[in-house]
Design an enzyme around this catalytic site. Sequence first.
Site, PDB file in Angstrom:
ATOM      1  N   ASP A 102       8.625   1.316  11.023  1.00  0.00           N
ATOM      2  CA  ASP A 102       7.761   2.398  11.476  1.00  0.00           C
ATOM      3  C   ASP A 102       6.715   1.940  12.494  1.00  0.00           C
ATOM      4  OD1 ASP A 102       6.364   0.875   9.710  1.00  0.00           O
ATOM      5  OD2 ASP A 102       5.878   2.487   8.314  1.00  0.00           O
ATOM      6  N   ASP A 108       7.831  -3.323  14.794  1.00  0.00           N
ATOM      7  CA  ASP A 108       9.181  -3.242  14.230  1.00  0.00           C
ATOM      8  C   ASP A 108      10.220  -3.014  15.317  1.00  0.00           C
ATOM      9  OD1 ASP A 108       8.326  -3.559  11.664  1.00  0.00           O
ATOM     10  OD2 ASP A 108       8.099  -1.422  11.281  1.00  0.00           O
ATOM     11  N   ASP A 132      12.029  -0.672   4.273  1.00  0.00           N
ATOM     12  CA  ASP A 132      10.604  -0.790   3.980  1.00  0.00           C
ATOM     13  C   ASP A 132      10.363  -0.309   2.567  1.00  0.00           C
ATOM     14  OD1 ASP A 132       9.917  -1.534   6.468  1.00  0.00           O
ATOM     15  OD2 ASP A 132       9.287   0.453   7.135  1.00  0.00           O
TER      16      ASP A 132
HETATM   17  P1  ATP Z   1       5.721  -1.700   3.989  1.00  0.00           P
HETATM   18  O1  ATP Z   1       5.975  -2.838   4.922  1.00  0.00           O
HETATM   19  O2  ATP Z   1       6.761  -1.536   2.962  1.00  0.00           O
HETATM   20  O3  ATP Z   1       5.345  -0.439   4.662  1.00  0.00           O
HETATM   21  P2  ATP Z   1       2.968  -2.089   3.308  1.00  0.00           P
HETATM   22  O4  ATP Z   1       2.573  -0.717   3.654  1.00  0.00           O
HETATM   23  O5  ATP Z   1       2.373  -2.686   2.098  1.00  0.00           O
HETATM   24  O6  ATP Z   1       4.493  -2.213   3.111  1.00  0.00           O
HETATM   25  P3  ATP Z   1       1.412  -2.991   5.506  1.00  0.00           P
HETATM   26  O7  ATP Z   1       1.041  -1.600   5.844  1.00  0.00           O
HETATM   27  O8  ATP Z   1       1.763  -3.945   6.569  1.00  0.00           O
HETATM   28  O9  ATP Z   1       2.657  -3.027   4.533  1.00  0.00           O
HETATM   29  O10 ATP Z   1       0.237  -3.565   4.645  1.00  0.00           O
HETATM   30  C1  ATP Z   1       0.149  -4.920   4.322  1.00  0.00           C
HETATM   31  C2  ATP Z   1      -1.046  -5.166   3.424  1.00  0.00           C
HETATM   32  O11 ATP Z   1      -2.236  -4.853   4.141  1.00  0.00           O
HETATM   33  C3  ATP Z   1      -1.075  -4.280   2.191  1.00  0.00           C
HETATM   34  O12 ATP Z   1      -0.393  -4.854   1.112  1.00  0.00           O
HETATM   35  C4  ATP Z   1      -2.547  -4.152   1.901  1.00  0.00           C
HETATM   36  O13 ATP Z   1      -2.983  -5.246   1.126  1.00  0.00           O
HETATM   37  C5  ATP Z   1      -3.176  -4.252   3.270  1.00  0.00           C
HETATM   38  N1  ATP Z   1      -3.493  -2.920   3.789  1.00  0.00           N
HETATM   39  C6  ATP Z   1      -2.672  -1.877   3.916  1.00  0.00           C
HETATM   40  N2  ATP Z   1      -3.300  -0.823   4.442  1.00  0.00           N
HETATM   41  C7  ATP Z   1      -4.558  -1.216   4.702  1.00  0.00           C
HETATM   42  C8  ATP Z   1      -5.701  -0.592   5.272  1.00  0.00           C
HETATM   43  N3  ATP Z   1      -5.677   0.663   5.702  1.00  0.00           N
HETATM   44  N4  ATP Z   1      -6.842  -1.295   5.366  1.00  0.00           N
HETATM   45  C9  ATP Z   1      -6.888  -2.570   4.942  1.00  0.00           C
HETATM   46  N5  ATP Z   1      -5.844  -3.217   4.406  1.00  0.00           N
HETATM   47  C10 ATP Z   1      -4.694  -2.556   4.277  1.00  0.00           C
END
Ligand code: ATP
Length: 903
Positions: free
Chosen positions: A628, A632, A329
């Site tokens: 996480d 997953d 990740d």
């Molecule tokens: P990883 O998979 O490496 O953890 P990540 O944290 O970017 O990456 P997600 O948490 O799935 O992956 O988030 C995907 C997308 O959703 C982000 O790029 C962001 O644009 C949006 N996002 C993340 N957190 C929030 C939130 N709390 N509220 C609204 N949109 C969010």
Amino acid sequence: MLFKQPIEKVFAEVKSSPKGLHNGEIDRRLRDFGPNQIAQTKKKDYRIEYLKEYISFFPILLEVAGLLALVAHYFQPGEGNDILAYAVFAAVFINATFTFWQKFKADKAMEALLKLVKSEAMVLRDGETMTIDARDVVPGDILILSEGDKVAADAILFESNDLYLNLSVLNGESTPSLRNLNHGDATRELDAKNMVFAGAAITNGNGLAVVVATGEATEFGKIARMTAEVGKTETPIEKEIKHMTKILTLLALGAGVVFFLLGWFSDRGLLISAIFALSLIVANVPEGLLPTITLSLSLASQRMARRQALIKNLNSVETLGSATVICSDKTGTLTQNEMTVQTAWLPNGCGCSVTGKGYYEDGEWQFTGEPGRSPHESKSTTFPSLQRVLQLAAINTHAQVDFKAKTSFGDPTEIALLVAAQKAQAEFGDWEKVKEYAFSSERKMMSTLVKPAGEYKESLAVKGALEAVLPLCNHWQGDSGLQPLDSDKIAEINRQNEKMAAQAYRVLAIATKVGDGENDLVFVGLLGLMDPPRNGVKEAVAQCYSAHIRVMMITGDNPITARAIGEKVGLKIDEVLTGHDLDHLGDDQLRGKLRDKHLLFARMASAQKLRIAQLLQDNGEVVAMTGDGVNDSPALKKADIGIAMGSGTDVAKESGDMILLDDNFKSIVAAVEEGRTVYFNIKKLTTYILSSNVPEIVPYILSFFLKIPLPLSVIQILLIDLGTDQLPGLGLGSEKPEKHIMKRPPVGKDEKILDREVFKRGYFMNGMFEAGAAMFAFLGFLFLTGWEYGNLDISDEYHRQAMTMTLLGAITCQMANVFTLRSWEDSLWNLQGTNKMIWFGVGTEVFFVLLILYAPPVQTVFNTATVPLEYLWLLIPFPILLLLNHEWYKKRQREKWANYVPA
Ligand code: ATP
């Protein structure tokens, strides 16, 4: 039935309120209801475990040998068979105790590790959110439930947003079921839709619930009491050792029978031959190997835990050494997951940035201006719009920040939004939450419907990835009011998004509307959040490449942001594929890309990770995959090593083989290093233990074919195998990582620990030198002291002296052996640090040697005698030869790896 009552009644019944219990109340309730845990069904009785060490196959063989010796003593007293019997019994005792001790230590090490996997619950007490040990949850507590949590206790919901519960642990049904505030027509707790249950997992949404049952009173507790403990499955290494032990046992049994017959026919006497045969069998079967290996695996997992990687099943320690690809990740693993909003862009074209690092440092918003206006002008006209953007972002969160106490709770992205809003003094005033469209990695967005105090209309605050939010917008907020969103504006917004992403910002789009429904939104701005790479990750990535391990980032984030971060941490990136690209690639095409290229995956849905794991495995790779979230877990299960984040959901932690306590990529690499180390340590200790079998068997065989006295007695063989070999062997099992361990390719998946190499080095190389040493010392002593070949009629004292030389020949060689085996490949002279356990083991060996040579009671037991010092030089050449030969062999191995080119 409580779940059918109106919620006020439920609160009255459990004497609580939506703000939670008073802190003063907790202790009393804990006393009354007991801790929230289910008593362990069965505990090991170590007394029985210890007794078992005396009644398994090999100890019984020795016990029979001891009894035979007693019988022999009865018929022919005065030949020392009574002493032999007691010595054999002592060997049984020492071996049983040592083996038991190793197993006990391994068990305790595992228990200590499992204690680190704490189960926690988020609760509301006295109106404050806090994370507590799940065992401290009491009836009346308010549970704050969110996606991925394992529910801590049975509870009745009083707030529920898209909350889905997976009840498979309770009813085997794996399709998540929607929860709401109505109990439906349920007639029992388990069917009540307004309840959540201990042990069940929340797969989506969030909610609040009041606890009505804890510990054994929960539905899960009732079931747990009924089900028996699940049997432990055997790990491959256990199977491998059992298989090897079986083969060696058969060989030893065969040899035992042959020796028995030979002994009997050559007039050594029936009983004596039987005792000898039985002891030889026991001595040649490395029955102590399994506990030694188990212990070295558990010590390795303890070392890994110290390096923040918690192994849940010992088998994965070994698999880690074979990992060829790590799929990681981004957020939190490669990056710090400490977000700060650093820039914003408003659709009037104005850019802004904010100062102040971290969550609690003061900061100020500055304006970089917009076309046609100076920064100063911009500030006065655009500041209210920025405040509005930040207000909308801040109310649409679950996070909490206490600026005075410098504490915060929740998703770092959301904490960052609250902090940024605070820096712009963007207070929203009083408002009431009406409803929420929960965030999920699949939707990539979240919305909250609020009703500001005193206002008639409700407003919807929306935030999320631009590609999720922008298609739902049809207006943008201009300085002079709403403007329709045309293609030019869309292109401008997209350009701005890409610009921010290329600078490694995570970009959130903010939108709003008056009224409910995630459609016809008004786009109000973009926020750029920075999540810097973790310290040391760049070095860890480089280490992976030099260890011939590929690293692939799989992230939900935007491809441009992902690439920018990837480049910062030194990832090799030939191509960036998005989730959308993946949907359009056939399995064969994707397999080809996975084989030939360094890929980076962005905007991925969790479900796609499973496919990647599968295709990589089809290519023959050994896959380590991090995760996480709830979604997953199939990929974590599929991967050869599923790595769950310590901060991740309970569901992911349950599916993973390993938990990364600090979420840090660096710790994965450390674990791989330990995995490789333990693999080689087990090889080393096995080689060591096998080596000493040769000087035990060869002299005996020779005594049949040559006219020489018996070179080694039964008790001396037992002394080596069950005595002097044990501690140094254990020392090899805990040897530190070798210098080049992260420069060589991964251990092949089908490469067995106990392979030809181990037998080659053990039996044929080092073992042969040891046999040479034993015979050289024995015959050398005899000839130097005037013995004539063929004379079997020598005095007992003289015979004991000669046997002492054989014994010392084997022991001194094992001393050299243990030092050169400290490394499988590196030269002994280049090893850094010492191995205390080996020194301790060798120290006890030296002590034993002195006792054998000079302490009469010990001499009586082990058939030894004092040998004049002038003959001891006979013990010197062979250990040196063994050492030089093995060092030369390792040099050749090193040259082989130096020229290694990965396929
Ligand atoms: P990883 O998979 O490496 O953890 P990540 O944290 O970017 O990456 P997600 O948490 O799935 O992956 O988030 C995907 C997308 O959703 C982000 O790029 C962001 O644009 C949006 N996002 C993340 N957190 C929030 C939130 N709390 N509220 C609204 N949109 C969010």
